[in-house]
Design a protein around this motif. Structure first.
Motif, PDB file in Angstrom:
ATOM      1  N   UNK A 179       8.237  -7.271  -5.907  1.00 26.44           N
ATOM      2  CA  UNK A 179       6.944  -7.207  -5.224  1.00 26.44           C
ATOM      3  C   UNK A 179       5.994  -6.347  -6.052  1.00 26.44           C
ATOM      4  N   UNK A 180       4.691  -6.569  -5.921  1.00 30.64           N
ATOM      5  CA  UNK A 180       3.723  -5.850  -6.770  1.00 30.64           C
ATOM      6  C   UNK A 180       3.346  -4.478  -6.229  1.00 30.64           C
ATOM      7  N   UNK A 181       4.332  -3.696  -5.832  1.00 31.56           N
ATOM      8  CA  UNK A 181       4.093  -2.363  -5.292  1.00 31.56           C
ATOM      9  C   UNK A 181       5.000  -1.373  -6.015  1.00 31.56           C
ATOM     10  N   UNK A 182       4.653  -0.103  -5.950  1.00 37.76           N
ATOM     11  CA  UNK A 182       5.462   0.917  -6.602  1.00 37.76           C
ATOM     12  C   UNK A 182       6.191   1.783  -5.601  1.00 37.76           C
ATOM     13  N   UNK A 183       6.948   2.742  -6.134  1.00 38.65           N
ATOM     14  CA  UNK A 183       7.647   3.705  -5.299  1.00 38.65           C
ATOM     15  C   UNK A 183       8.792   3.076  -4.522  1.00 38.65           C
ATOM     16  N   UNK A 184       9.342   3.826  -3.571  1.00 36.47           N
ATOM     17  CA  UNK A 184      10.472   3.308  -2.795  1.00 36.47           C
ATOM     18  C   UNK A 184      10.127   2.074  -1.974  1.00 36.47           C
ATOM     19  N   UNK A 185       8.839   1.899  -1.655  1.00 32.21           N
ATOM     20  CA  UNK A 185       8.437   0.692  -0.923  1.00 32.21           C
ATOM     21  C   UNK A 185       8.796  -0.573  -1.691  1.00 32.21           C
ATOM     22  N   UNK A 186       8.766  -0.500  -3.029  1.00 30.08           N
ATOM     23  CA  UNK A 186       9.102  -1.670  -3.833  1.00 30.08           C
ATOM     24  C   UNK A 186      10.544  -2.091  -3.578  1.00 30.08           C
ATOM     25  N   UNK A 187      11.464  -1.124  -3.518  1.00 28.02           N
ATOM     26  CA  UNK A 187      12.862  -1.445  -3.259  1.00 28.02           C
ATOM     27  C   UNK A 187      13.076  -1.970  -1.855  1.00 28.02           C
ATOM     28  N   UNK A 188      12.472  -1.307  -0.882  1.00 32.93           N
ATOM     29  CA  UNK A 188      12.606  -1.735   0.506  1.00 32.93           C
ATOM     30  C   UNK A 188      12.088  -3.152   0.712  1.00 32.93           C
TER      31      UNK A 188
ATOM     32  N   UNK B  11       5.867  -2.119   7.328  1.00 33.19           N
ATOM     33  CA  UNK B  11       5.683  -1.495   6.014  1.00 33.19           C
ATOM     34  C   UNK B  11       4.932  -2.429   5.078  1.00 33.19           C
ATOM     35  N   UNK B  12       5.276  -3.702   5.075  1.00 33.55           N
ATOM     36  CA  UNK B  12       4.590  -4.672   4.224  1.00 33.55           C
ATOM     37  C   UNK B  12       3.113  -4.750   4.559  1.00 33.55           C
ATOM     38  N   UNK B  13       2.788  -4.760   5.842  1.00 29.56           N
ATOM     39  CA  UNK B  13       1.379  -4.781   6.254  1.00 29.56           C
ATOM     40  C   UNK B  13       0.653  -3.546   5.743  1.00 29.56           C
ATOM     41  N   UNK B  14       1.274  -2.380   5.891  1.00 26.83           N
ATOM     42  CA  UNK B  14       0.642  -1.130   5.455  1.00 26.83           C
ATOM     43  C   UNK B  14       0.468  -1.085   3.942  1.00 26.83           C
ATOM     44  N   UNK B  15       1.516  -1.464   3.206  1.00 29.26           N
ATOM     45  CA  UNK B  15       1.441  -1.415   1.750  1.00 29.26           C
ATOM     46  C   UNK B  15       0.398  -2.406   1.238  1.00 29.26           C
ATOM     47  N   UNK B  16       0.345  -3.572   1.833  1.00 29.65           N
ATOM     48  CA  UNK B  16      -0.654  -4.572   1.451  1.00 29.65           C
ATOM     49  C   UNK B  16      -2.066  -4.050   1.688  1.00 29.65           C
ATOM     50  N   UNK B  17      -2.211  -3.200   2.714  1.00 29.82           N
ATOM     51  CA  UNK B  17      -3.513  -2.603   3.029  1.00 29.82           C
ATOM     52  C   UNK B  17      -3.782  -1.338   2.222  1.00 29.82           C
ATOM     53  N   UNK B  18      -2.899  -1.015   1.276  1.00 27.57           N
ATOM     54  CA  UNK B  18      -3.099   0.148   0.419  1.00 27.57           C
ATOM     55  C   UNK B  18      -2.488   1.427   0.932  1.00 27.57           C
ATOM     56  N   UNK B  19      -1.663   1.345   1.978  1.00 24.48           N
ATOM     57  CA  UNK B  19      -1.024   2.538   2.550  1.00 24.48           C
ATOM     58  C   UNK B  19       0.454   2.533   2.168  1.00 24.48           C
ATOM     59  N   UNK B  20       0.725   2.950   0.937  1.00 24.99           N
ATOM     60  CA  UNK B  20       2.081   2.848   0.381  1.00 24.99           C
ATOM     61  C   UNK B  20       2.874   4.110   0.678  1.00 24.99           C
ATOM     62  N   UNK B  21       3.296   4.248   1.947  1.00 23.48           N
ATOM     63  CA  UNK B  21       4.073   5.427   2.334  1.00 23.48           C
ATOM     64  C   UNK B  21       5.024   5.048   3.460  1.00 23.48           C
ATOM     65  N   UNK B  22       6.319   4.902   3.151  1.00 27.21           N
ATOM     66  CA  UNK B  22       7.275   4.541   4.207  1.00 27.21           C
ATOM     67  C   UNK B  22       7.275   5.510   5.387  1.00 27.21           C
ATOM     68  N   UNK B  23       7.112   6.805   5.120  1.00 26.05           N
ATOM     69  CA  UNK B  23       7.127   7.779   6.217  1.00 26.05           C
ATOM     70  C   UNK B  23       5.945   7.550   7.163  1.00 26.05           C
ATOM     71  N   UNK B  24       4.776   7.257   6.619  1.00 22.85           N
ATOM     72  CA  UNK B  24       3.614   7.008   7.480  1.00 22.85           C
ATOM     73  C   UNK B  24       3.811   5.758   8.319  1.00 22.85           C
TER      74      UNK B  24
END
Length: 199
Positions: A75-84, A150-163
């Motif tokens: 997926x085109x995201x970084x950090x632990x969100x990419x693995x999840x 999480x996918x919705x948040x990351x897609x919206x630019x909020x790349x933080x699993x805790x949030x």
């Protein structure tokens, strides 16, 4: 074989895709228990769950050559969100017990508690951090609904699993073995973990 019952199938995921910049060496390869840390966590999870996967960057796959269940970042995201989210994309109907690779003190007892107290009706089940009283996003069971959020948040630019956890309904547990949640991300923390393991 997967664990089902009345719940979504649960599988294990060890997150090894970080760059280990602060540690100055690959955290997944550090030997705390007579084997590389990634292997220790995989072995720990294999004692509890039927299928365990390793999340890694595409350029790391050779490092884990021979291990059958790799999930390279897709997926085109970084950090632990990419693995999840790469694991979620691969198996969208699966719940994942996710572990960061920087948990040298973790043992079976914490994971048994997490699995026993799993609430599949929530976005996730996790422990309270003893450091800041916030949810631990990377020692957690993420349900498909939580990963969709999480996918919705990351897609919206909020790349933080805790949030994502904080903005959804989660099962938050107090771990009587909270010392096992210690993260080793620096050489000093590695030395501290090794000292604790010698006791």
């Amino acid at each position: 074989m997967t664990i089902t019952g009345n719940k979504t199938p649960l599988k294990g995921l060890v997150l090894c895709g970080g760059f280990s910049t602060r540690m100055q060496e690959d955290k997944s390869s550090i030997n705390y228990h007579g084997m590389p840390q990634w292997q220790y966590l995989v072995t720990l999870l294999q004692s509890l769950l039927p299928e365990i996967y390793i999340s890694c960057r595409a350029d790391q796959q050779e490092h884990f050559a021979g291990y059958p269940n790799l999930v390279p970042d897709s997926v085109p995201f970084g950090g632990p969100s990419a693995g999840l989210l790469s694991a979620h994309a691969l198996q969208p109907e699966t719940a994942w017990l996710v572990l960061a690779v920087d948990l040298p003190l973790l043992s079976k007892q914490s994971l048994e508690l997490l699995i026993a107290q799993r609430d599949a009706s929530k976005a996730a089940t996790t422990f309270v951090s003893p450091v800041n009283d916030l949810p631990e996003p990377l020692i957690a069971i993420w349900e498909p609904a939580g990963l969709n959020a999480l996918l919705e948040n990351v897609t919206a630019g909020k790349n933080c699993p805790r949030k994502t956890m904080l903005s959804n309904s989660i099962a938050l547990l107090k771990n009587p073995y909270a010392a096992e949640q210690f993260n080793a991300n620096t050489p000093e923390e590695k030395a501290e973990a090794l000292k604790d393991l010698e006791k």
